[in-house]
Design a protein around this motif. Structure first.
Motif, PDB file in Angstrom:
ATOM      1  N   UNK A 126       7.681  19.238 -40.008  1.00  0.00           N
ATOM      2  CA  UNK A 126       7.452  19.615 -41.411  1.00  0.00           C
ATOM      3  C   UNK A 126       8.554  20.556 -41.884  1.00  0.00           C
ATOM      4  N   UNK A 127       8.970  21.464 -41.007  1.00  0.00           N
ATOM      5  CA  UNK A 127      10.070  22.353 -41.349  1.00  0.00           C
ATOM      6  C   UNK A 127      11.381  21.606 -41.540  1.00  0.00           C
ATOM      7  N   UNK A 128      11.621  20.613 -40.697  1.00  0.00           N
ATOM      8  CA  UNK A 128      12.822  19.795 -40.839  1.00  0.00           C
ATOM      9  C   UNK A 128      12.769  19.000 -42.145  1.00  0.00           C
ATOM     10  N   UNK A 134      15.307  20.506 -49.331  1.00  0.00           N
ATOM     11  CA  UNK A 134      15.806  21.662 -50.078  1.00  0.00           C
ATOM     12  C   UNK A 134      17.193  22.139 -49.652  1.00  0.00           C
ATOM     13  N   UNK A 135      17.653  21.755 -48.478  1.00  0.00           N
ATOM     14  CA  UNK A 135      18.962  22.230 -48.015  1.00  0.00           C
ATOM     15  C   UNK A 135      19.955  21.071 -47.902  1.00  0.00           C
ATOM     16  N   UNK A 163       2.830  19.940 -44.880  1.00  0.00           N
ATOM     17  CA  UNK A 163       3.525  18.784 -45.459  1.00  0.00           C
ATOM     18  C   UNK A 163       2.863  18.319 -46.753  1.00  0.00           C
ATOM     19  N   UNK A 164       1.531  18.342 -46.781  1.00  0.00           N
ATOM     20  CA  UNK A 164       0.811  17.864 -47.960  1.00  0.00           C
ATOM     21  C   UNK A 164       0.931  18.825 -49.134  1.00  0.00           C
ATOM     22  N   UNK A 165       0.739  20.120 -48.876  1.00  0.00           N
ATOM     23  CA  UNK A 165       0.762  21.094 -49.975  1.00  0.00           C
ATOM     24  C   UNK A 165       2.164  21.321 -50.522  1.00  0.00           C
ATOM     25  N   UNK A 166       3.170  21.131 -49.679  1.00  0.00           N
ATOM     26  CA  UNK A 166       4.541  21.380 -50.117  1.00  0.00           C
ATOM     27  C   UNK A 166       5.263  20.110 -50.553  1.00  0.00           C
ATOM     28  N   UNK A 233       4.239  13.051 -47.570  1.00  0.00           N
ATOM     29  CA  UNK A 233       4.026  12.577 -46.203  1.00  0.00           C
ATOM     30  C   UNK A 233       3.221  11.282 -46.166  1.00  0.00           C
ATOM     31  N   UNK A 234       3.418  10.530 -45.101  1.00  0.00           N
ATOM     32  CA  UNK A 234       2.662   9.296 -44.865  1.00  0.00           C
ATOM     33  C   UNK A 234       2.419   9.194 -43.365  1.00  0.00           C
ATOM     34  N   UNK A 235       1.194   8.818 -42.984  1.00  0.00           N
ATOM     35  CA  UNK A 235       0.866   8.677 -41.568  1.00  0.00           C
ATOM     36  C   UNK A 235       0.764   7.204 -41.208  1.00  0.00           C
ATOM     37  N   UNK A 236       1.590   6.786 -40.252  1.00  0.00           N
ATOM     38  CA  UNK A 236       1.560   5.409 -39.756  1.00  0.00           C
ATOM     39  C   UNK A 236       0.984   5.418 -38.347  1.00  0.00           C
TER      40      UNK A 236
END
Length: 293
Positions: A126-128, A134-135, A163-166, A233-236
């Motif tokens: 999520x950080x990546x 943003x970077x 991931x969802x909130x951001x 985000x998406x979960x597969x």
């Protein structure tokens, strides 16, 4: 004029799966006869997941993976020479033989890191994804690979919440082999499918047969497109099988009948693996094994 033979996409996919299977089979022999004491986790039966997903990614995308990583490293393009040397603890490895299976970094091939502790890959990914958005700002996404048991850990849920909130461009890929070591899902999964976990966070999700590499590729392309275009985000969930034991040094408590039934779903069950490929990989491993540290 000579006619150039161009491999079809299906041939490319199956060549990659066979390469993973041959590599792991050769490494397993080293472990079985006591020449390699590494705590390796093999992916036999799950090759369709890594090959299908990685063929849907672009160079700008960044993959982060759990400890069952050999198939993912090969699928992402890490050269066998560098990967095998790393797994054998050689200085010529991708991380000079210091990282092994559980802490590998190969950013030049789009593999940011592998993780030992179950579930920790998700919040880091999520950080990546945040950094991608943003970077780096190059339209790339982050991909987190984990097993179904990881969804019972707190880190998984923290990562999904972030991931969802951001609104992060994160593809969550679950290799659901319905096992946590030797433990069955009823002891760690209160829901029937992993995709149900995502709904509590407002995250879209889908399930695909992880033993069908072409189906995985199609589903992954759709998922990657969704994540990239929506910055969501998406979960597969890849419904798959683990043919071998959890790891070296741990027995397999499944019955012979269970394993025979699973073998019917082996993605390479009816595929003849070329002898030339087996010889190529075996010669590579033998040469690297005999090299000085």
């Amino acid at each position: 004029m000579m006619t150039q033979v161009v491999a079809t996409k299906r041939e490319i996919l199956y060549d990659q799966m066979m390469r993973i299977r041959v590599l792991e089979t050769a490494l397993q022999r080293l472990c079985d006869d006591g020449r390699l004491g590494a705590d390796l986790h093999f992916t036999s039966g799950q090759e369709g997941c890594s090959v299908g997903v990685c063929n849907a990614l672009e160079e700008r995308d960044i993959l982060l993976c759990h400890h069952r990583m050999i198939g993912w490293a090969v699928s992402r393009g890490v050269p066998l020479e560098l990967l095998v040397a790393e797994l054998l603890g050689k200085a010529t490895g991708i991380n000079h033989g210091l990282a092994g299976e559980m802490h590998t970094q190969a950013m030049e091939y789009g593999l940011a890191h592998t993780f030992q502790l179950v579930g920790t890959v998700v919040p880091v990914a999520a950080g990546v994804a945040w950094a991608q958005k943003h970077i780096r700002k190059n339209g790339g996404i982050a991909v987190a690979v984990f097993g179904d048991a990881a969804t019972a850990n707190g880190q998984f849920h923290e990562g999904l919440n972030i991931a969802a909130t951001m609104g992060l461009p994160l593809l969550l890929v679950c290799e659901n082999n319905h096992l946590a070591g030797n433990i069955k899902p009823e002891y760690y999964m209160p829901v029937r499918t992993v995709r149900q976990r995502a709904s509590g966070y407002g995250i879209e999700a889908g399930t695909v047969d992880g033993t069908d590499v072409e189906a995985v590729l199609k589903a992954a392309k759709s998922a990657v497109g969704y994540v990239r275009s929506n910055s969501r985000p998406f979960l597969l969930e890849c419904d798959t099988i683990r043919l071998g034991k959890h790891k070296q040094g741990q027995g397999d408590m499944r019955s012979k009948e269970e394993k025979q039934e699973l073998a019917l779903r082996d993605p390479l069950r009816n595929i003849a693996i070329p002898v030339a490929l087996e010889m190529e990989v075996q010669e590579l491993i033998s040469r690297l094994y005999q090299e000085s540290p």
